[in-house]
Design an enzyme around this catalytic site. Structure first.
Site, PDB file in Angstrom:
ATOM      1  N   LYS A 145      41.106  41.911  47.727  1.00 37.37           N
ATOM      2  CA  LYS A 145      39.823  41.787  48.410  1.00 37.37           C
ATOM      3  C   LYS A 145      39.309  40.361  48.258  1.00 37.37           C
ATOM      4  O   LYS A 145      39.561  39.734  47.237  1.00 37.37           O
ATOM      5  CB  LYS A 145      38.808  42.755  47.782  1.00 37.37           C
ATOM      6  CG  LYS A 145      39.174  44.217  47.861  1.00 37.37           C
ATOM      7  CD  LYS A 145      38.213  45.067  47.016  1.00 37.37           C
ATOM      8  CE  LYS A 145      38.336  44.781  45.533  1.00 37.37           C
ATOM      9  NZ  LYS A 145      37.463  45.639  44.691  1.00 37.37           N
ATOM     10  N   ASP A 169      36.034  50.540  44.375  1.00 32.56           N
ATOM     11  CA  ASP A 169      36.448  49.550  43.395  1.00 32.56           C
ATOM     12  C   ASP A 169      36.576  50.201  42.017  1.00 32.56           C
ATOM     13  O   ASP A 169      36.015  51.275  41.770  1.00 32.56           O
ATOM     14  CB  ASP A 169      35.401  48.427  43.369  1.00 32.56           C
ATOM     15  CG  ASP A 169      35.656  47.407  42.279  1.00 32.56           C
ATOM     16  OD1 ASP A 169      36.771  46.846  42.251  1.00 32.56           O
ATOM     17  OD2 ASP A 169      34.764  47.183  41.447  1.00 32.56           O
ATOM     18  N   ASP A 205      36.940  48.295  38.207  1.00 35.28           N
ATOM     19  CA  ASP A 205      36.189  47.667  37.122  1.00 35.28           C
ATOM     20  C   ASP A 205      34.732  47.409  37.519  1.00 35.28           C
ATOM     21  O   ASP A 205      34.457  46.746  38.517  1.00 35.28           O
ATOM     22  CB  ASP A 205      36.844  46.342  36.722  1.00 35.28           C
ATOM     23  CG  ASP A 205      38.257  46.533  36.197  1.00 35.28           C
ATOM     24  OD1 ASP A 205      38.423  47.346  35.268  1.00 35.28           O
ATOM     25  OD2 ASP A 205      39.189  45.889  36.713  1.00 35.28           O
ATOM     26  N   ASP A 221      30.830  46.828  43.085  1.00 37.33           N
ATOM     27  CA  ASP A 221      29.748  46.276  42.274  1.00 37.33           C
ATOM     28  C   ASP A 221      29.532  44.783  42.511  1.00 37.33           C
ATOM     29  O   ASP A 221      28.671  44.187  41.867  1.00 37.33           O
ATOM     30  CB  ASP A 221      30.036  46.513  40.786  1.00 37.33           C
ATOM     31  CG  ASP A 221      31.210  45.681  40.288  1.00 37.33           C
ATOM     32  OD1 ASP A 221      32.282  45.703  40.941  1.00 37.33           O
ATOM     33  OD2 ASP A 221      31.057  45.006  39.257  1.00 37.33           O
ATOM     34  N   HIS A 267      35.544  34.368  35.982  1.00 36.90           N
ATOM     35  CA  HIS A 267      35.112  35.684  35.512  1.00 36.90           C
ATOM     36  C   HIS A 267      33.895  35.477  34.623  1.00 36.90           C
ATOM     37  O   HIS A 267      33.963  34.780  33.607  1.00 36.90           O
ATOM     38  CB  HIS A 267      36.236  36.377  34.738  1.00 36.90           C
ATOM     39  CG  HIS A 267      37.465  36.617  35.560  1.00 36.90           C
ATOM     40  ND1 HIS A 267      37.455  37.406  36.697  1.00 36.90           N
ATOM     41  CD2 HIS A 267      38.727  36.152  35.436  1.00 36.90           C
ATOM     42  CE1 HIS A 267      38.671  37.438  37.226  1.00 36.90           C
ATOM     43  NE2 HIS A 267      39.452  36.670  36.478  1.00 36.90           N
TER      44      HIS A 267
END
Length: 315
Positions: free
Chosen positions: A236, A30, A32, A261, A206
């Site tokens: 994903k 991944d 970010d 993460d 977010h």
């Protein structure tokens, strides 16, 4: 090495680390929160990724749900931050996945069809690089002062040609999301059942330390409700995004390690695909106790590190 509760890699012996390294051939990593934050590499991440590729012969791909940049732009960022990927084909992004899907689709004619985008300008740039025309990306679409919704509908949708040559609707993160955009997408999808319907990802919110903002999943839910169509997720944790690689035999999921993460997105993706998973604590989960508290709700990783750079001392 048996799979069960998450194992902290820093607690393994040299022999166990060697065994772990031999358990996978391909790495999906991944972006970010895992290897970079915005335009800054997380300490040690480039060295680890490069070592896995250059010293240990692993095939490495960066896989992201970031729909705000094209594949080429993400590749250029990776090079600028010190990651030695062979080419932009080692970047797996939702914008590129959508464009590749349309190019390969016999139902989509690039000479005739265009794409309506509820989302940012990066989606239009990616489509353009694949020879696909689009409209709507990156702009506002609101009722003019004094207009009512019947005026908008009569003006915009009275001509059947408005939907006939639109071969797909794409939804991404859109800070200018509006009633008019939802109505336009609804009209196209309901008028043309052959039009494809994509969403870059279904991240509903977010989360930042002090606030939360709506994500792409919130936008697409409204369009799905009014069109009575379900969008195909091109990020994903949908295993579909790996099909081009698995069909080309460029990776075997049972011999692949997913590094990320986020439990829901990254570890969930690994679980959906039958891959090993390594969760790092540079995102939402800063320690293993936080991870274990989610065990009744979310898939658990096979391995854990506080940050990816900690792997350097083990290699």
């Amino acid at each position: 090495m048996s799979r069960g509760s998450a194992i902290d890699l820093t607690g393994l012996s040299a022999v166990q680390v060697s065994e772990w390294l031999q358990s996978f051939d391909t790495v999906l990593c991944d972006g970010d929160g895992t290897i970079w934050q915005d335009d800054t590499a997380i300490a040690g991440a480039p060295e680890v990724v490069n070592a896995l590729q250059d010293r240990f012969g692993k095939k490495v791909y960066l896989i992201t749900n970031n729909g705000l940049k094209t594949r080429q732009e993400l590749f250029e960022r990776s090079q600028r931050l010190g990651f030695h990927l062979p080419s932009d084909r080692h970047i797996l992004s939702p914008t590129a996945a959508i464009a590749d899907y349309l190019v390969a689709s016999p139902q989509f004619d690039r000479a005739r069809h265009k794409v309506y985008v509820v989302g940012n300008a990066a989606i239009a740039r990616e489509l353009r690089q694949h020879g696909i025309d689009s409209f709507g990306a990156g702009g506002t679409d609101e009722l003019p002062p004094g207009d009512k919704w019947p005026d908008f509908v009569a003006r915009e949708f009275g001509n059947p040609e408005t939907a006939r040559d639109v071969g797909a609707v794409v939804v991404g993160w859109d800070e200018y999301f509006s009633y008019c955009k939802m109505a336009r997408a609804c009209h196209i999808l309901c008028s043309n059942p052959d039009a494809a319907f994509f969403v870059t990802n279904r991240d509903a919110v977010h989360k930042y330390p002090a606030f939360c903002i709506p994500g792409t999943g919130a936008f697409v839910s409204g369009i799905e409700a009014c069109s009575e169509r379900e969008a195909l997720e091109m990020g994903k944790p949908n295993p579909l995004v790996l099909e081009p690689l698995t069909k080309a035999e460029k990776l075997r999921t049972e011999r692949t390690l997913m590094i990320g993460d986020c439990l829901k997105i990254d570890v969930g993706f690994a679980s959906n695909c039958g891959m090993l998973s390594l969760l790092v604590g540079t995102g939402r989960y800063s320690n293993l106790s936080d991870v274990q508290r989610e065990k009744d709700k979310l898939a658990q990783p096979d391995f854990y590190l506080s940050r990816l750079g900690d792997l350097l001392t083990l290699l």
